[in-house]
Design a protein around this motif. Structure first.
Motif, PDB file in Angstrom:
ATOM      1  N   LEU A 207       0.828  -1.206   0.000  1.00  0.00           N
ATOM      2  CA  LEU A 207       0.000   0.000   0.000  1.00  0.00           C
ATOM      3  C   LEU A 207       0.860   1.252   0.000  1.00  0.00           C
ATOM      4  N   GLY A 208       2.044   1.151   0.601  1.00  0.00           N
ATOM      5  CA  GLY A 208       2.899   2.330   0.633  1.00  0.00           C
ATOM      6  C   GLY A 208       4.133   2.089   1.472  1.00  0.00           C
ATOM      7  N   GLU A 209       5.118   2.969   1.307  1.00  0.00           N
ATOM      8  CA  GLU A 209       6.301   2.923   2.161  1.00  0.00           C
ATOM      9  C   GLU A 209       6.737   4.339   2.438  1.00  0.00           C
ATOM     10  N   SER A 210       7.275   4.563   3.631  1.00  0.00           N
ATOM     11  CA  SER A 210       7.735   5.905   3.977  1.00  0.00           C
ATOM     12  C   SER A 210       8.943   5.791   4.889  1.00  0.00           C
ATOM     13  N   THR A 211       9.854   6.747   4.741  1.00  0.00           N
ATOM     14  CA  THR A 211      11.090   6.726   5.517  1.00  0.00           C
ATOM     15  C   THR A 211      11.176   7.975   6.385  1.00  0.00           C
ATOM     16  N   ALA A 212      11.518   7.774   7.646  1.00  0.00           N
ATOM     17  CA  ALA A 212      11.732   8.895   8.562  1.00  0.00           C
ATOM     18  C   ALA A 212      12.715   8.457   9.634  1.00  0.00           C
ATOM     19  N   HIS A 213      13.612   9.334  10.010  1.00  0.00           N
ATOM     20  CA  HIS A 213      14.572   9.078  11.088  1.00  0.00           C
ATOM     21  C   HIS A 213      15.327   7.775  10.886  1.00  0.00           C
ATOM     22  N   GLY A 214      15.717   7.513   9.654  1.00  0.00           N
ATOM     23  CA  GLY A 214      16.552   6.335   9.397  1.00  0.00           C
ATOM     24  C   GLY A 214      15.812   5.015   9.412  1.00  0.00           C
ATOM     25  N   ARG A 215      14.490   5.078   9.400  1.00  0.00           N
ATOM     26  CA  ARG A 215      13.717   3.826   9.375  1.00  0.00           C
ATOM     27  C   ARG A 215      12.642   3.900   8.286  1.00  0.00           C
ATOM     28  N   THR A 216      12.394   2.768   7.668  1.00  0.00           N
ATOM     29  CA  THR A 216      11.389   2.729   6.599  1.00  0.00           C
ATOM     30  C   THR A 216      10.240   1.814   7.010  1.00  0.00           C
ATOM     31  N   THR A 217       9.038   2.302   6.768  1.00  0.00           N
ATOM     32  CA  THR A 217       7.835   1.538   7.103  1.00  0.00           C
ATOM     33  C   THR A 217       7.155   1.074   5.819  1.00  0.00           C
ATOM     34  N   PHE A 218       6.864  -0.220   5.777  1.00  0.00           N
ATOM     35  CA  PHE A 218       6.178  -0.820   4.636  1.00  0.00           C
ATOM     36  C   PHE A 218       4.790  -1.252   5.087  1.00  0.00           C
ATOM     37  N   ARG A 219       3.773  -0.888   4.281  1.00  0.00           N
ATOM     38  CA  ARG A 219       2.404  -1.297   4.607  1.00  0.00           C
ATOM     39  C   ARG A 219       1.884  -2.242   3.539  1.00  0.00           C
ATOM     40  N   TRP A 220       1.506  -3.431   3.974  1.00  0.00           N
ATOM     41  CA  TRP A 220       1.030  -4.472   3.066  1.00  0.00           C
ATOM     42  C   TRP A 220      -0.385  -4.893   3.441  1.00  0.00           C
ATOM     43  N   ARG A 221      -1.146  -5.334   2.439  1.00  0.00           N
ATOM     44  CA  ARG A 221      -2.508  -5.796   2.723  1.00  0.00           C
ATOM     45  C   ARG A 221      -2.828  -7.038   1.895  1.00  0.00           C
ATOM     46  N   GLU A 222      -3.292  -8.071   2.586  1.00  0.00           N
ATOM     47  CA  GLU A 222      -3.812  -9.254   1.913  1.00  0.00           C
ATOM     48  C   GLU A 222      -5.287  -9.371   2.270  1.00  0.00           C
ATOM     49  N   THR A 223      -6.149  -9.119   1.279  1.00  0.00           N
ATOM     50  CA  THR A 223      -7.583  -9.113   1.559  1.00  0.00           C
ATOM     51  C   THR A 223      -8.194 -10.510   1.456  1.00  0.00           C
ATOM     52  N   GLN A 224      -7.534 -11.413   0.729  1.00  0.00           N
ATOM     53  CA  GLN A 224      -8.081 -12.758   0.559  1.00  0.00           C
ATOM     54  C   GLN A 224      -7.784 -13.586   1.807  1.00  0.00           C
ATOM     55  N   PRO A 225      -8.677 -14.524   2.149  1.00  0.00           N
ATOM     56  CA  PRO A 225      -8.441 -15.340   3.347  1.00  0.00           C
ATOM     57  C   PRO A 225      -7.092 -16.071   3.267  1.00  0.00           C
ATOM     58  N   MET A 226      -6.359 -16.040   4.370  1.00  0.00           N
ATOM     59  CA  MET A 226      -5.015 -16.630   4.390  1.00  0.00           C
ATOM     60  C   MET A 226      -4.793 -17.379   5.705  1.00  0.00           C
ATOM     61  N   ALA A 227      -4.218 -18.582   5.591  1.00  0.00           N
ATOM     62  CA  ALA A 227      -3.821 -19.333   6.784  1.00  0.00           C
ATOM     63  C   ALA A 227      -2.589 -18.669   7.398  1.00  0.00           C
ATOM     64  N   ALA A 228      -2.483 -18.732   8.726  1.00  0.00           N
ATOM     65  CA  ALA A 228      -1.391 -18.037   9.419  1.00  0.00           C
ATOM     66  C   ALA A 228      -0.021 -18.517   8.936  1.00  0.00           C
ATOM     67  N   TYR A 229       0.106 -19.806   8.588  1.00  0.00           N
ATOM     68  CA  TYR A 229       1.427 -20.310   8.201  1.00  0.00           C
ATOM     69  C   TYR A 229       1.912 -19.734   6.881  1.00  0.00           C
ATOM     70  N   LEU A 230       0.985 -19.140   6.119  1.00  0.00           N
ATOM     71  CA  LEU A 230       1.348 -18.573   4.818  1.00  0.00           C
ATOM     72  C   LEU A 230       1.683 -17.086   4.886  1.00  0.00           C
ATOM     73  N   ALA A 231       1.601 -16.524   6.094  1.00  0.00           N
ATOM     74  CA  ALA A 231       1.976 -15.115   6.266  1.00  0.00           C
ATOM     75  C   ALA A 231       3.493 -15.002   6.328  1.00  0.00           C
ATOM     76  N   THR A 232       4.021 -13.889   5.819  1.00  0.00           N
ATOM     77  CA  THR A 232       5.456 -13.644   5.936  1.00  0.00           C
ATOM     78  C   THR A 232       5.713 -12.181   6.221  1.00  0.00           C
ATOM     79  N   ALA A 233       6.887 -11.899   6.756  1.00  0.00           N
ATOM     80  CA  ALA A 233       7.366 -10.531   6.935  1.00  0.00           C
ATOM     81  C   ALA A 233       8.882 -10.605   6.750  1.00  0.00           C
ATOM     82  N   THR A 234       9.264 -11.083   5.587  1.00  0.00           N
ATOM     83  CA  THR A 234      10.685 -11.332   5.333  1.00  0.00           C
ATOM     84  C   THR A 234      11.425 -10.010   5.099  1.00  0.00           C
ATOM     85  N   ILE A 235      12.573  -9.904   5.743  1.00  0.00           N
ATOM     86  CA  ILE A 235      13.317  -8.640   5.768  1.00  0.00           C
ATOM     87  C   ILE A 235      14.741  -8.887   5.265  1.00  0.00           C
ATOM     88  N   GLY A 236      15.222  -7.999   4.409  1.00  0.00           N
ATOM     89  CA  GLY A 236      16.603  -8.106   3.943  1.00  0.00           C
ATOM     90  C   GLY A 236      16.980  -6.920   3.085  1.00  0.00           C
TER      91      GLY A 236
END
Ligand SMILES: [Zn+2]
Length: 469
Positions: A207-236
């Motif tokens: 949905l969007g990303e914004s950077t402030a004070h040396g940190r970046t925030t990413f906003r994601w949305r999955e509207t379709q039904p999803m099992a918890a094991y299929l969620a990710t927040a992979t960072i690199g």
């Protein structure tokens, strides 16, 4: 998931004290706790007795996470919108490790305690059956993966530049409080803040990303039904590629530079693979697509995280075809019990066979014959794919290869036309929901007009190598 994972085992169980009468009396007008008003600590899955919980159904997860890649500290706030499926004086969430600082239910402070992987929540007021409620959990700590019964790591797995986050079957509870069983699917919002220069990739649409004070925030949305094991927040540290396909799918690829050269020719095929699968299985079930190619040498597997499969190194084309097929089989049509895992892995493996057959590789029959030629002592015949016996065997060769062989035998029995009709009817009829092996067998019989119970019994449930194909 692919490829089959490694070895051995452990299992945990726990006991649950009932609420003392004096406490129960304080909980609501009903007085002492009537039987059945506390939510069960598990969803009833014999392979993972404590995965998931009873008494409520989550509609939506809103996860706000901050991760410091240096200290590996995670700060989280999870807001779960759920509906009580019974009167509830108490219910559990799954959460392993981490420190919980506060829990509220409908903005009122709730009592909570930890018991192994259970976060036991006692709301100030009992919840009536059918009532929608909102649970907020504030937590922090250093997430660690769980070790699955087959010995592989699962959950939040730190890497040298972030984290590889893959939750099959148990790992969601290592990074957010969840009703962590595929029976309970929900939509998700993610707000993930990481050091500038890192990318946080979750499911669905960015949905969007914004950077402030040396940190970046990413906003994601999955509207379709999803099992918890299929969620990710992979960072690199990822190279990001975004585009929209001819069919209007929003693609987001995130690739570790160390894997980029090997990954590029395979990722380029993603749109054509999804088109090919859509022609075969019916419309792609989600609005977004893409890939996360991480550099996580200790992991050794890939996972079909919803809308955006996750690879621990550059995938080959077979693996991309496999994880893409899971978007229909496993992600959109989900399991109700882990025992039915062949509905995910057998189907995704057979998609690889079909892809090879139609793209200049060996025919599915040839692949089948080569497997069938293996001696009765081979690991392929170690247990029946429809009844792996325990969580230790979920990702073993019989589930993948013999599961695919079962589908090939179905194809031979009903013919190509009916076979494709069955696959499509399965994917579209159960889209966004669930399916069981018994339902699949019934559907195959209905679509083909043939008696198929014997065939499925032989290929899914018989011990040892089936007599003749
Ligand atoms: Zn798989």
């Amino acid at each position: 998931m692919t490829p089959p994972r490694r070895q051995p085992a452990r299992r945990r169980t726990a006991t649950y004290a009932t609420v003392p009468l004096a406490v129960a009396a304080l909980l609501g007008a009903a007085g002492p706790t009537a039987p059945g008003t506390t939510g069960a600590p598990g969803a009833g899955d014999p392979y993972f007795p404590l995965s998931g919980n009873g008494g409520y159904d989550v509609r939506h997860y809103d996860l706000t996470l901050g991760y410091d890649t240096g200290s590996r500290r995670l700060d989280g706030t999870a807001v779960l919108t759920a509906r009580a499926t019974q009167n509830l004086t108490r219910f559990d969430l799954d959460l392993k490790g981490l420190t919980v600082t506060a829990v509220t239910v409908d903005r009122t402070k709730a009592d909570f305690r930890r018991d192994g992987q259970e976060l036991v929540v006692t709301p100030r007021h009992a919840l009536r059956r059918g009532r929608e409620f909102r649970v907020t959990v504030a937590y922090h700590g250093t997430p660690k993966p769980v070790t699955d019964p087959d010995g592989s790591p699962d959950g939040w797995i730190p890497t040298d530049d972030g984290a590889f986050v893959a939750g099959e079957p148990q790992g969601a509870m290592t990074w957010f409080p969840a009703n962590s069983h595929p029976r309970d699917k929900a939509s998700y919002d993610f707000t993930i803040t990481v050091p500038k220069g890192r990318t946080a990739v979750a499911n669905g649409v960015l949905l969007g990303e914004s950077t402030a004070h040396g940190r970046t925030t990413f906003r994601w949305r999955e509207t379709q039904p999803m099992a918890a094991y299929l969620a990710t927040a992979t960072i690199g540290k990822f190279q990001v590629e975004r585009y929209t396909t001819r069919g209007g799918l929003r693609v987001f690829n995130a690739v570790d530079a160390r894997e980029a050269r090997a990954a590029a020719p395979v990722l380029k095929k993603l749109p054509s693979v999804l088109e090919w699968e859509s022609r075969l299985f019916g419309p792609y079930p989600f609005r977004a697509a893409g890939s996360v190619v991480d550099h996580a040498p200790g992991v050794g597997y890939a996972l079909e995280t919803q809308t955006r499969p996750l690879y621990s190194s550059a995938p080959d084309l077979d693996t991309l075809v496999h994880e893409s097929a899971h978007q229909w089989f496993g992600d959109s049509v989900s399991l109700t019990a882990w025992k039915d895992i062949w509905l995910n892995e057998g189907f995704a493996t057979y998609a690889e066979w079909l892809y090879a057959e139609q793209h200049g590789g060996p025919s599915a029959q040839k692949t089948f014959d080569a497997l069938y030629a293996r001696p009765a002592s081979d690991a392929l015949w170690a247990y029946p794919p429809g009844d792996p016996g325990s969580g230790k065997h979920l990702f073993g060769t019989p589930v993948y290869a013999r599961g695919a062989m079962a589908l090939h035998e179905l194809r031979r029995a009903v013919g190509d036309r009916d076979f494709v009709r069955i696959l499509r009817a399965w994917a579209t009829g159960h889209r966004g929901g669930h399916g069981t092996t018994a339902q699949f067998v019934r559907l195959a019989e209905k679509e083909s007009g043939k008696q198929l119970k014997g065939l499925f019994h032989t290929w899914l449930y018989t011990q040892g190598k089936p007599n003749s194909p």
